[in-house]
Design a protein around this motif. Structure first.
Motif, short mmCIF file in Angstrom:
data_model
loop_
_atom_site.label_atom_id
_atom_site.label_comp_id
_atom_site.label_asym_id
_atom_site.label_seq_id
_atom_site.Cartn_x
_atom_site.Cartn_y
_atom_site.Cartn_z
N GLN A 1 0.83 -1.20 0.00
CA GLN A 1 0.00 0.00 0.00
C GLN A 1 0.87 1.26 0.00
O GLN A 1 2.02 1.22 0.47
CB GLN A 1 -0.90 0.01 1.23
CG GLN A 1 -1.97 -1.06 1.20
CD GLN A 1 -2.96 -0.92 2.34
OE1 GLN A 1 -2.69 -0.24 3.33
NE2 GLN A 1 -4.11 -1.54 2.20
N PRO A 2 0.34 2.35 -0.50
CA PRO A 2 1.09 3.62 -0.43
C PRO A 2 1.51 3.93 1.01
O PRO A 2 0.73 3.74 1.95
CB PRO A 2 0.09 4.64 -0.95
CG PRO A 2 -0.79 3.86 -1.87
CD PRO A 2 -0.94 2.51 -1.22
N LYS B 1 5.31 5.15 -3.04
CA LYS B 1 4.27 5.90 -3.73
C LYS B 1 3.79 5.09 -4.95
O LYS B 1 4.53 4.28 -5.49
CB LYS B 1 4.83 7.24 -4.21
CG LYS B 1 5.46 8.09 -3.12
CD LYS B 1 6.10 9.34 -3.71
CE LYS B 1 6.75 10.19 -2.64
NZ LYS B 1 7.39 11.41 -3.20
N PRO B 2 2.57 5.36 -5.41
CA PRO B 2 2.11 4.65 -6.61
C PRO B 2 3.05 4.80 -7.81
O PRO B 2 3.19 3.86 -8.61
CB PRO B 2 0.75 5.31 -6.88
CG PRO B 2 0.28 5.73 -5.53
CD PRO B 2 1.52 6.17 -4.80
N SER C 1 -0.16 0.16 -4.49
CA SER C 1 -1.57 0.45 -4.76
C SER C 1 -2.41 0.15 -3.53
O SER C 1 -2.09 -0.76 -2.75
CB SER C 1 -2.06 -0.40 -5.94
OG SER C 1 -3.45 -0.21 -6.13
N SER C 2 -3.47 0.92 -3.37
CA SER C 2 -4.40 0.66 -2.27
C SER C 2 -5.54 -0.23 -2.74
O SER C 2 -6.42 -0.59 -1.95
CB SER C 2 -4.95 1.98 -1.72
OG SER C 2 -5.53 2.75 -2.76
#
Length: 119
Positions: A13-14, A87-88, A118-119
């Motif tokens: 996740q970010p 970060k993405p 990614s979330s």
């Protein structure tokens, strides 16, 4: 020949962290530096971080300074990339590479490992 085998990629996740590892092996060549590159579809492969095996000096892309750390364990013949505050836009295939003395540029490459933020 120099062989490079990456591991440690995945989905995160970010804001999360991952550590990539690259085990090096082989003989006949002396490694001058080790680097981590990344590539996304339609873009050129870019150097993320590098470390000189003799001096231990490091260099980083501006986009990852303060978030990523490259390190080299000479006893284990392994180079690591610690990635924090992901970060993405860090999503890419990450490649380990080796530069040997007597030849220009990076000469040997691993198979790559996918990192998805990614979330």
């Amino acid at each position: 020949q120099v062989q490079l085998v990456e591991s440690g990629g995945g989905l995160v996740q970010p804001g999360g962290s991952l550590r990539l590892s690259c085990a090096t092996s082989g003989s006949g060549f002396s490694i001058k530096s080790l680097g981590w590159f990344r590539q996304t579809p339609g873009k050129q492969r870019e150097l993320v971080a590098g470390v000189a095996t003799t001096s231990g000096s490091t260099n980083y892309a501006d986009s990852v300074k303060g978030r990523f750390t490259i390190s080299h364990d000479t006893a284990k013949n392994t180079v690591y990339l610690q990635m924090n505050s992901l970060k993405p836009q860090d999503t890419a295939v990450y490649y380990c590479a080796a530069a040997v003395w007597g030849r220009p540029g990076y000469n040997y490459w691993g198979q790559g490992t996918q990192v998805t933020v990614s979330s």
